[in-house]
Enzyme design. Sequence first.
Site, PDB file in Angstrom:
ATOM      1  N   CYS A  32      -3.132  23.383 -16.634  1.00 15.54           N
ATOM      2  CA  CYS A  32      -2.132  24.397 -16.284  1.00 15.54           C
ATOM      3  C   CYS A  32      -0.783  24.076 -16.933  1.00 15.54           C
ATOM      4  O   CYS A  32      -0.538  22.973 -17.417  1.00 15.54           O
ATOM      5  CB  CYS A  32      -1.918  24.452 -14.762  1.00 15.54           C
ATOM      6  SG  CYS A  32      -3.383  24.793 -13.788  1.00 15.54           S
ATOM      7  N   ASP A 445      31.951  28.267 -43.445  1.00  7.91           N
ATOM      8  CA  ASP A 445      32.109  29.532 -42.728  1.00  7.91           C
ATOM      9  C   ASP A 445      33.521  29.668 -42.162  1.00  7.91           C
ATOM     10  O   ASP A 445      34.027  28.763 -41.471  1.00  7.91           O
ATOM     11  CB  ASP A 445      31.080  29.610 -41.594  1.00  7.91           C
ATOM     12  CG  ASP A 445      31.138  30.936 -40.868  1.00  7.91           C
ATOM     13  OD1 ASP A 445      30.550  31.899 -41.367  1.00  7.91           O
ATOM     14  OD2 ASP A 445      31.791  30.999 -39.803  1.00  7.91           O
TER      15      ASP A 445
END
Length: 491
Positions: A32, A445
Amino acid sequence: MNDDQRYRALSSHDHRFDGVFYVAVSSTGIYCRPICPARLPARKNCAFFDSAAAAERAGYRACFRCRPELAPGMAPTDRKRVLADRAYLRIRAGALSTGTAGALARELGVSERHLRRAVQERYGISPVELAQSVRLGLAKQLLHDTQLPLSQICHASGFGSVRRFNALFKTRMGRSPSELRRGLQPGRPANPRVELRLDYRPPLAFPELLGFLRQRAIPGVEEVDDNSYTRLARVDGHTGWLRVRADAQRPALRLEVAQNLVSSLMQVLSATRQLFDLDARPDAMLGNLARDPLLRRAARRTPGLRVPGAFCGFEIAVRALLGQQVSVKAATTLAGRLVERFGETATDEERRGASAALSRLFPTAIIMSRATANDVAAIGVPMRRAESIRQLAQAVVAGELVLSPGSDPERVGRVLRALPGVGPWTAGYIAMRALHDPDALPLGDLVLRQALGTKQSPVTSAALETRAEAWSPWRAYATLLLWQSSSPPTP
């Protein structure tokens, strides 16, 4: 994490560990996710695995309640494991369904033996076994969520033989595909829609993701509104549309796919997960970046922010070149002109079910490689940038440049920077989105330099690079946080 820590995480059903490990229960023979709603098993009955494939190899069957095939994956950040994780990304996109392990190894720049050893150490299984687990997971998801015929599910999952599909599925899942479907959907009416669930680790800033994509949506190819993202795409020769929206009931997105694209579903699913960065771990990312006071404030403003990836790496690379030294709005206009001039018009059959605003396909690398620089410049870009786009396309067609998650960012960066007009910013942006490199940085940038200094006096690129060293290996997320903090809030 040791096994006792994993058991405590299992006891709390903490979403942060969903997909990080799996628990197998010896008393039931089932494995699981740590968020499974089933009753907590006794500690002595639990065995823990790093991957679903490793649990399957140990003889455990997938749980039908928590559905391990839906667990988000792991974005590669650990440099020691990066080769195996890149291979996993390529395998999840169908690399071993259409090619061989040797071809994948050559694409990743290593020998087949080295690739097999890296995957074995990381996941405990061979690349072929990992590919089988990925195919079975997709097949199980399609059986749960769709009414597609079993033969179509077989081929959409990457199996070449229906007989092999049935045999392997029954061995791993404990029942045949037809038995599983009868048990899951008794008397359920046929539904022609193909809609799949894509789970993620919360939180997810979905409105902000849509806002980012909406600003950059290419006219005729993409459409973004307040609730969904829709686009036309051609994948392995199949053309159709796909739509992504939020699931109101659980931490998941819903992906609706046109019937035309079902044959390429493995690639579509992988590209969509990358586009919305659904395998990210917000807790790990924020735990690292919150050490920087500037990023801590940005993260509090937008919890769950992700790095938008790319549905098509070549498309994003061309878009990055068009965006050099112009505004986002101007780059979007140029991209629309490029599509209008070089893109193919989708047929009525390929567009059926999509908005009237979606009508064209982004031009392929082959088409752009055959165009002249004068042809490209006619859309309104300088001749040097037109030549950059043409040479970029030629490098992709020649196989010198593979613009997809799993590619080596350093090698791709070297090829990109050798092209005319491609500098550190462009190469970093392409790595951030097309390669989905979490540590990519668009160096130079302006928004980042202003965020670290002021609008009137931004810091230098060298100062940005020095400050960004502390953000590694999450520099792409730091970039998005600072970009987002400089923009108006998303409604």
